[in-house]
Design a protein around this motif. Structure first.
Motif, PDB file in Angstrom:
ATOM      1  N   ASP A 414       0.830  -1.201   0.000  1.00  0.00           N
ATOM      2  CA  ASP A 414       0.000   0.000   0.000  1.00  0.00           C
ATOM      3  C   ASP A 414       0.865   1.251   0.000  1.00  0.00           C
ATOM      4  O   ASP A 414       1.775   1.394   0.822  1.00  0.00           O
ATOM      5  CB  ASP A 414      -0.903  -0.026   1.239  1.00  0.00           C
ATOM      6  N   GLY A 422      -3.992   4.539  -3.108  1.00  0.00           N
ATOM      7  CA  GLY A 422      -2.914   4.459  -2.133  1.00  0.00           C
ATOM      8  C   GLY A 422      -3.386   4.800  -0.727  1.00  0.00           C
ATOM      9  O   GLY A 422      -4.273   5.632  -0.541  1.00  0.00           O
ATOM     10  N   LYS A 423      -2.781   4.136   0.252  1.00  0.00           N
ATOM     11  CA  LYS A 423      -3.076   4.361   1.666  1.00  0.00           C
ATOM     12  C   LYS A 423      -4.494   3.934   2.055  1.00  0.00           C
ATOM     13  O   LYS A 423      -5.121   4.542   2.921  1.00  0.00           O
ATOM     14  CB  LYS A 423      -2.866   5.843   2.034  1.00  0.00           C
ATOM     15  N   ASN A 424      -4.986   2.880   1.423  1.00  0.00           N
ATOM     16  CA  ASN A 424      -6.301   2.333   1.805  1.00  0.00           C
ATOM     17  C   ASN A 424      -6.171   1.010   2.540  1.00  0.00           C
ATOM     18  O   ASN A 424      -7.162   0.318   2.776  1.00  0.00           O
ATOM     19  CB  ASN A 424      -7.196   2.163   0.579  1.00  0.00           C
ATOM     20  N   ASP A 428      -1.042  -2.041  -3.256  1.00  0.00           N
ATOM     21  CA  ASP A 428      -1.411  -1.280  -4.448  1.00  0.00           C
ATOM     22  C   ASP A 428      -1.563  -2.163  -5.689  1.00  0.00           C
ATOM     23  O   ASP A 428      -2.404  -1.892  -6.551  1.00  0.00           O
ATOM     24  CB  ASP A 428      -0.372  -0.195  -4.721  1.00  0.00           C
ATOM     25  N   ASP A 431      -4.995  -3.331  -5.720  1.00  0.00           N
ATOM     26  CA  ASP A 431      -5.936  -2.272  -6.102  1.00  0.00           C
ATOM     27  C   ASP A 431      -5.993  -2.121  -7.625  1.00  0.00           C
ATOM     28  O   ASP A 431      -7.075  -1.967  -8.201  1.00  0.00           O
ATOM     29  CB  ASP A 431      -5.524  -0.945  -5.470  1.00  0.00           C
TER      30      ASP A 431
END
Length: 793
Positions: A414, A422-424, A428, A431
């Motif tokens: 991430d 990003g930053k979830n 990544d 995602d």
């Protein structure tokens, strides 16, 4: 990647023409002389030429780069046929002649054109040319935009006889400067009064602008005879250069550092005649040099290579650029800063109407599906389940490989990719893959409808769009096409892969994926022979496949790895495909492509622990290593040490670089399984070829190398065709050399009869050579990630 048979019958430009927009000035079209040679235009030249009156008339500059064809070359002239329009072109006796075998419905369905010129506001232009036909017919020459909205600055209609006539015309440009204008001759549709097949020829053609200030000509330097990886070499890995040299005895070489100081020396090894390149090749092995540095140059005799580096960080950024390709080509979302990298690469969301995509007429369905997500397949705006399947599988396989066998999972965690998610809390790379998975599952036929659980094969525009078109500018209707067994099994396979990966990441999404996968498997078992039709669909490739035994095997393997259910294990063990790992695909040395997928299932079984027992997994890993040995043996027989062989017919196929990249993936896995250095060396050799150690000295990757790829075939990254569009970002890999030369530009580039590794030109029009696609960048991202991992101490 479009099917070869389709691409022989379609083109990449729809040829739509807006309302006539003539600049105020003289309308052209008068016949000034008759008969061959009478009153012909002055000889063509690259620069200003004085008139015969001793200078009483102003100097004139011919904008056309090919005018009299006496050298048997025609570029940048090439044809453009819109299906059903069809034909070909060649230079005959010093004239450019186009044969029309199907005139099509519209004037522009059969045309030939010259691009690569600028038309400037306020300048006055004179056109003069000779033209004739095999039978009386009409032609419509026009000067205008080379892309949408195809505004015209001048046009005319002329009647062609069987004897050469000289025609002329004048106009003054009343519009803004056009740096990518075209001169085109429309000879299809209503223009074609001759019966097919007929031929139209031109010669001694000039488009003169006395006010034009030509820039200094840029002459492309020849490829260095010393070919190296232009990005560089890893300190602890093999380092090979290939040298094009006629010498029959070894030649002395020196490795120079950035200051020109020799740091190593030796003698070349004579390889000899190399069939794939046509070169007489020597090899330089400087593996012993391990000192990191920048600006190394290899000198062989009096020849020098491009400069290159030795270091551990060569692929740190490249692996991310290769993955960024997928964000840039997302459908249904705004591509924005800072994720786009550069402002010119940002664009509004494309094809939001895909949220309610209806079925094509006569496709047997009465509903609409949300097909708004996913990645655009290639240079066009179509989305295809069977190509999306292998592409998303490859990214997810990289995730699983790093998790179970590798040491670089953190590089794809991430916040590591430059994407909106990003930053979830989710890696990544997952995602990015999910954006495509949502599309794939969205193509599944709903419950209660005919063929429920099956998956629609594809969706795309009703006709081909032109180069120089952002996704949000595409206003054509888009439709779902019939379900197919192949597409359904792609969803069964990737849905199962998704289910096991997301189980600890997002349980709800994991359950959704597994449900879609098992529905797809059951539907495919009930409908095992629904095939996509072959041939040239308007607006999209067929991606047809009438042998789906491999897709059944792949889907069963992924479902078994995920669930462990006996029914999937039995299916695998009963399949004849379970007895070997493939090493020949469609006549070439390869293990997989979008059409042949059983190797994907075996790779998953070889990597993921759990339901595959240890003995079975060991057997599969051994098969993969044996396949890798075959690819290494190919490299030993190649002067440029690449891991692909010519086909049985002695050719390279469409997307030859993708075959190489998938072979590199197999060889990399062999290294993971065995830890033997020879397999790492094999991956390095393949990347060397991609990044410049080839007979053209061409890096096939945008933004990397001294001679990087510049003009891939792409609708939005279309700066070469229309300067209002951006150049491609770094990290896109070209399909590369293709012996069949299916597109008109390649056919006009003087490549007829080319040896395989020289069948390439870096031009946006050369779509059979220079296309870029999701299923080529996916293995490219995989192997760059692998090399970056192995570069670390």
């Amino acid at each position: 990647m479009k099917d070869l048979f389709l691409k022989q019958s379609i083109l990449r430009r729809a040829g739509r023409v807006s309302a006539l927009a003539l600049a105020l000035g003289l309308s052209a079209g008068c016949v000034v002389t008759q008969g061959p040679g009478a009153g012909a235009a002055p000889p063509a030249g690259a620069g200003p030429d004085a008139s015969a009156s001793g200078g009483s008339e102003p100097a004139r500059t011919n904008l056309l780069k090919a005018s009299d064809f006496d050298d048997n070359k025609s570029l940048p002239w090439n044809t453009s046929f819109t299906a059903p329009g069809a034909g070909s072109a060649e230079v005959k006796k010093g004239a450019y002649c186009v044969t029309v075998t199907n005139k099509g419905s519209n004037n522009w369905d059969a045309q030939f054109r010259h691009r690569e010129m600028v038309i400037q506001k306020g300048h006055s232009y004179t056109l003069q040319y000779k033209a004739w036909a095999s039978s009386p017919t009409k032609a419509r020459p026009k000067v205008g935009m080379s892309g949408p909205p195809y505004e015209e600055y001048w046009s005319d209609t002329v009647i062609l006889g069987t004897e050469p006539k000289t025609f002329s015309g004048k106009f003054t440009m009343g519009k803004a400067d056009d740096a990518t204008a075209e001169l085109a001759f429309h000879i299809g549709g209503a223009m074609a009064s001759a019966k097919e097949p007929f031929e139209v020829c031109i010669d001694d053609i000039r488009l003169d602008d006395p006010q034009f200030k030509a820039a200094a000509p840029v002459t492309e330097s020849a490829a260095p005879k010393v070919a190296v990886n232009q990005v560089g070499y890893l300190p602890g890995a093999i380092k090979i250069a290939s040298v094009n040299s006629a010498a029959t005895a070894p030649v002395a070489w020196e490795l120079l550092d950035a200051s020109g100081k020799p740091v190593a020396h030796g003698q070349t090894k004579v390889f000899g005649k190399d069939g794939a390149s046509g070169d007489h090749v020597h090899l330089v092995d400087f593996t012993a040099v391990k000192a990191p540095g920048q600006g190394y140059v290899l000198k062989v005799g009096e020849e020098k290579s491009f400069p290159f580096d030795i270091g551990t960080g060569l692929y740190q950024k490249l692996k991310y650029d290769a993955l960024a390709y997928f964000y840039h080509n997302r459908s249904g979302i705004e591509i924005k800063m800072p994720f786009a990298g550069k402002p010119e690469l940002a664009r509004p969301a494309g094809h939001l109407s895909d949220k309610s995509t209806r079925c094509l007429k006569d496709s047997g369905c009465d509903y609409a599906l949300d097909a708004s997500r996913g990645w655009y397949d290639a240079g066009d705006h179509g989305k295809y389940v069977v190509n999306g399947g292998i592409s998303v599988w490859t990214l997810l396989n990289w995730y699983e490989r790093t998790k179970h066998l590798g040491a670089s999972s953190a590089d794809f965690a991430d916040g590591k990719l430059n994407i909106p998610e990003g930053k979830n809390g989710v890696p990544d790379i997952l995602d990015e893959a999910r954006w495509e998975l949502e599309f794939l599952m969205g193509m599944q036929v709903p419950e209660g409808k005919p063929l429920a659980g099956m998956v629609h094969h594809k969706m795309h525009d009703e006709s081909w769009t032109g180069v120089g078109l952002a996704p949000h500018e595409d206003k054509l209707a888009r439709f779902l096409h019939k379900p197919s067994t192949a597409a359904t099994l792609n969803v069964a396979a990737t849905g199962a892969q998704c289910a096991r990966i997301w189980k600890t990441v997002d349980a709800a999404f994991s359950a959704k994926c597994l449900k879609a996968a098992e529905r797809a498997w059951a539907a495919a078992k009930q409908n095992p022979a629904l095939y996509a039709p072959p041939g040239g669909d308007k607006g999209g490739g067929p991606y047809d496949d009438t042998d789906v035994k491999d897709e059944f095997y792949w889907a069963a393997a992924e479902l078994f790895v995920t669930t462990g259910k006996p029914e999937y294990k039995k299916f695998l063990q009963d399949s004849p495909l379970n007895a070997r790992f493939p090493t020949e695909v469609e006549g070439g040395a390869a293990s997989m492509n979008w059409r042949v997928t059983d190797a994907l299932g075996q790779i998953s079984m070889a990597i993921v622990p759990g339901h595959v027992d240890a003995a079975w997994q060991k057997e599969i890993r051994g098969r993969i290593a044996k396949a890798a040995d075959q690819y290494l043996a190919i490299a030993d027989k190649e002067g440029y040490r690449t891991l692909i062989a010519r086909t049985h017919e002695g050719k390279y196929d469409w997307g030859s670089n993708s075959g190489l990249l998938n072979n590199m993936l197999v060889v990399a896995l062999a290294h993971d399984f065995t830890k033997q250095p020879k397999y790492l060396d094999g991956v390095v050799l393949g990347m060397d070829y991609i990044l410049g150690r080839n007979p053209l000295g061409q890096s096939y990757v945008t933004g990397y190398g001294d001679k990087p790829l510049e003009n891939p075939h792409h609708r939005f990254w279309a700066h070469q065709a229309n300067s209002k569009y951006p150049k491609a970002p770094p990290g896109a890999v070209s399909g590369g050399p293709n012996s069949s030369l299916q597109d008109p530009y390649a056919q006009s580039a003087g490549l007829k009869g080319c040896v395989p590794q020289r069948c390439f030109v870096d031009n946006i029009e050369a779509w059979s050579l220079n296309e870029i696609t999701i299923n080529w960048n996916a293995p490219f991202a995989w192997v760059t990630g692998f090399l970056d991992e192995k570069a670390k101490p």
